[in-house]
Design an enzyme around this catalytic site. Structure first.
Site: not given
Ligand code: NAP
Length: 504
Positions: A344, A244
């Site tokens: 995260k 990505h």
């Protein structure tokens, strides 16, 4: 000679969803197909055939998908009548993908009619990709009107990626292979292409002379949730950066393609990947920050650290955060730092690209330290553009300033922004990433899919980082859950005289 009654007329499409009962299928693919159906853009006469090992009838599969739709958030909830119309497209074939004989069952289902397009969507464990394509060929299911869709991750390093691509190439032509990177299907990424190549305004500014640095952030506030086991064998570099983030980098940095055809776009993206600065031992240690979240506070509640998450092995060194700095070695970008970070359990869920322009060469106004123009391309949760300008807040009489001996009013500038919210402008029922990509596969449009050489080049570039880590260098630095990652990432960017967008 065939009589007219013998001729099987080509029907619409058959979309075979390997992994038809999996998380990706019910959370993303089925809702996307339903949205396409609701929008009237799914071609008529299609069948969606779920494949997995459970012994289910078509009716049971429809009920399973219906029950799971209730868990899907947002405006996608269908009424019972609407779902029933969609469910008529759903079918199910039980297969163990590792068993050659089971492919005959699929072949029999496909032979019931002659679909104009057959899409094989491989949404199952990556370890099965090679087996699936080889067995499709063995069963004679790699016809010229077949397309194969491969989900990420395609391999876990350069070598395994090449091995998968080579086995796929033995069975399908490159124009039949659709490697998904769902970021490319996001409306915001479409708008980035539109901004750059449908408008002339920014092109003269899109270069080293005017741009100080570019930052790509993909931040998640969630931890690994119930996927600790899967995540531990992947990590942030493979899960987010190799695909990505590098695709976003290509979209922001590529040259204008000669036209909007798939290969013209993919050629330009490939050039960007080939121009990325090669790693040296020094840049690997100075320009790559590897992190792992420890216990902290997220959304007002105490959350465990990565090592305490279910399914994560004791002492794991898998990274949940990466920040890195690179450069693109070509005339347009030489010397401009590109920063990528993803993680995260960060302070917020947001993805954006920030293009920081250089300040004016000779300041004549007062302005906050470091203030300059910037363009923010918001990818999530909002989808839009912000253009940050400096404007006069309120003129202040500065009695200390003199020009030719007389006192002058010195303007004090303050940052203001032009804000374009695409959701508000075009409505939030716009075509989502998976919906768009699925329709593109059915229509045979390759523009938003990744070519094998592009993907290999991206793996080639991250491979030295993986090897450096495997050799035991750069163990992950801890960062408290709910923060913006290890302080080393701020130190890295500060050494260039810049800061991350939230620190500005
Ligand atoms: P998952 O929830 O574990 O589902 C796997 C699916 O594959 C299930 O339907 C499973 O059904 C089926 N399957 C596994 N082994 C099989 C076999 N031998 N024969 C037939 N079917 C088999 O996995 P997932 O999260 O959906 O992920 C699927 C793929 O998409 C993976 O490559 C993953 O990396 C990728 N992906 C997932 C996400 C996501 O958000 N979930 C996002 C991006 C990419 P049975 O076990 O019942 O047979």
């Amino acid at each position: 000679m065939q009589s007219t009654t013998d001729i099987v007329k080509p029907a619409g499409f058959d979309l075979i969803l390997f992994g038809g009962t999996g998380d990706l299928a019910w959370r993303k693919l089925m809702p996307a197909l339903f949205q396409a159906f609701r929008h009237g853009s799914l071609p008529e006469g299609g069948r969606i055939i779920g494949v997995a090992r459970d012994d289910l009838s078509d009716a049971q599969y429809r009920s399973l998908i219906a029950s799971r739709f209730r868990d899907v958030e947002g405006p996608k909830q269908p009424s019972a009548a609407e779902f029933d119309r969609f469910a008529a497209l759903l079918h199910y074939v039980r297969m163990d993908l590792s068993k050659a004989e089971d492919y005959q069952r699929l072949a029999a289902t496909l032979a019931e009619r002659q679909a104009a397009t057959v899409v094989m969507y491989v949404a199952t464990a990556p370890g099965l990709f090679t087996t699936v394509v080889e067995q499709l060929a063995a069963a004679g299911l790699n016809t010229p009107h077949t397309r194969v869709v491969l989900e990420k991750p395609l391999g876990h390093d350069l070598e395994s990626n090449r091995a998968i691509n080579e086995s796929v190439a033995r069975v399908f032509g490159e124009r039949q292979v659709f490697r998904i990177d769902h970021y490319l299907g996001k409306p915001s990424v479409q708008n980035l292409f539109a901004l750059r190549f449908g408008n002339a305004l920014f092109e003269p500014l899109w270069r080293r002379e005017t741009i100080a640095n570019i930052q790509i952030t993909i931040a998640e506030d969630l931890g690994v949730e119930k996927r600790g086991n899967f995540y531990d064998s992947t990590g942030a570099l493979r899960d987010m950066v190799q695909n990505h983030a590098l695709q976003l980098l290509c979209a922001i940095a590529m040259e204008p393609p000669i036209n909007a055809h798939a290969d013209a776009i993919r050629d330009e993206k490939l050039k960007v990947l080939r121009s990325l600065k090669a790693w040296t031992p020094e840049t690997l240690s100075q320009h790559v920050i590897r992190g792992q979240y420890s216990a902290g506070n997220s959304g007002g509640k105490a959350v465990p650290g990565y090592l305490q998450e279910a399914g994560v092995p004791a002492g794991s060194s898998t990274e949940t955060y990466v920040a890195l700095r690179t450069e693109i070695e070509n005339w347009r970008w030489a010397g401009v730092p590109f920063y990528i970070r993803t993680g995260k359990r960060l302070a917020s869920r947001e993805a954006h690209i920030v293009v920081n322009f250089r300040p004016t060469p000779h300041p004549i106004f007062k302005a906050p330290i470091g203030a300059a123009n910037k363009l923010v391309i918001n990818l999530q949760p909002r989808d839009g553009l912000e253009l940050h300008l400096l404007a006069e807040g309120q003129a202040q009489r500065n009695t200390g300033a003199h020009l030719g001996g007389s006192s002058v009013a010195t303007q004090t500038l303050a940052p203001v922004q032009l804000d374009l919210d695409f959701d508000k402008r075009f409505g939030n029922e716009r075509v989502g990433a998976y919906e768009r990509l699925l329709l593109d596969v059915i229509d045979g449009r390759l523009n938003l899919f990744v070519r094998s050489d592009e993907q290999e080049e991206a793996w080639h570039w991250v491979q030295p980082i993986l090897e450096n880590w495997d050799a035991g260098f750069a163990p992950p630095r801890p960062y408290a859950a709910g923060t913006w990652g290890p302080s080393a990432a701020s130190a890295m960017i500060a050494r260039d005289g810049h800061c991350w967008s939230e620190e500005a």
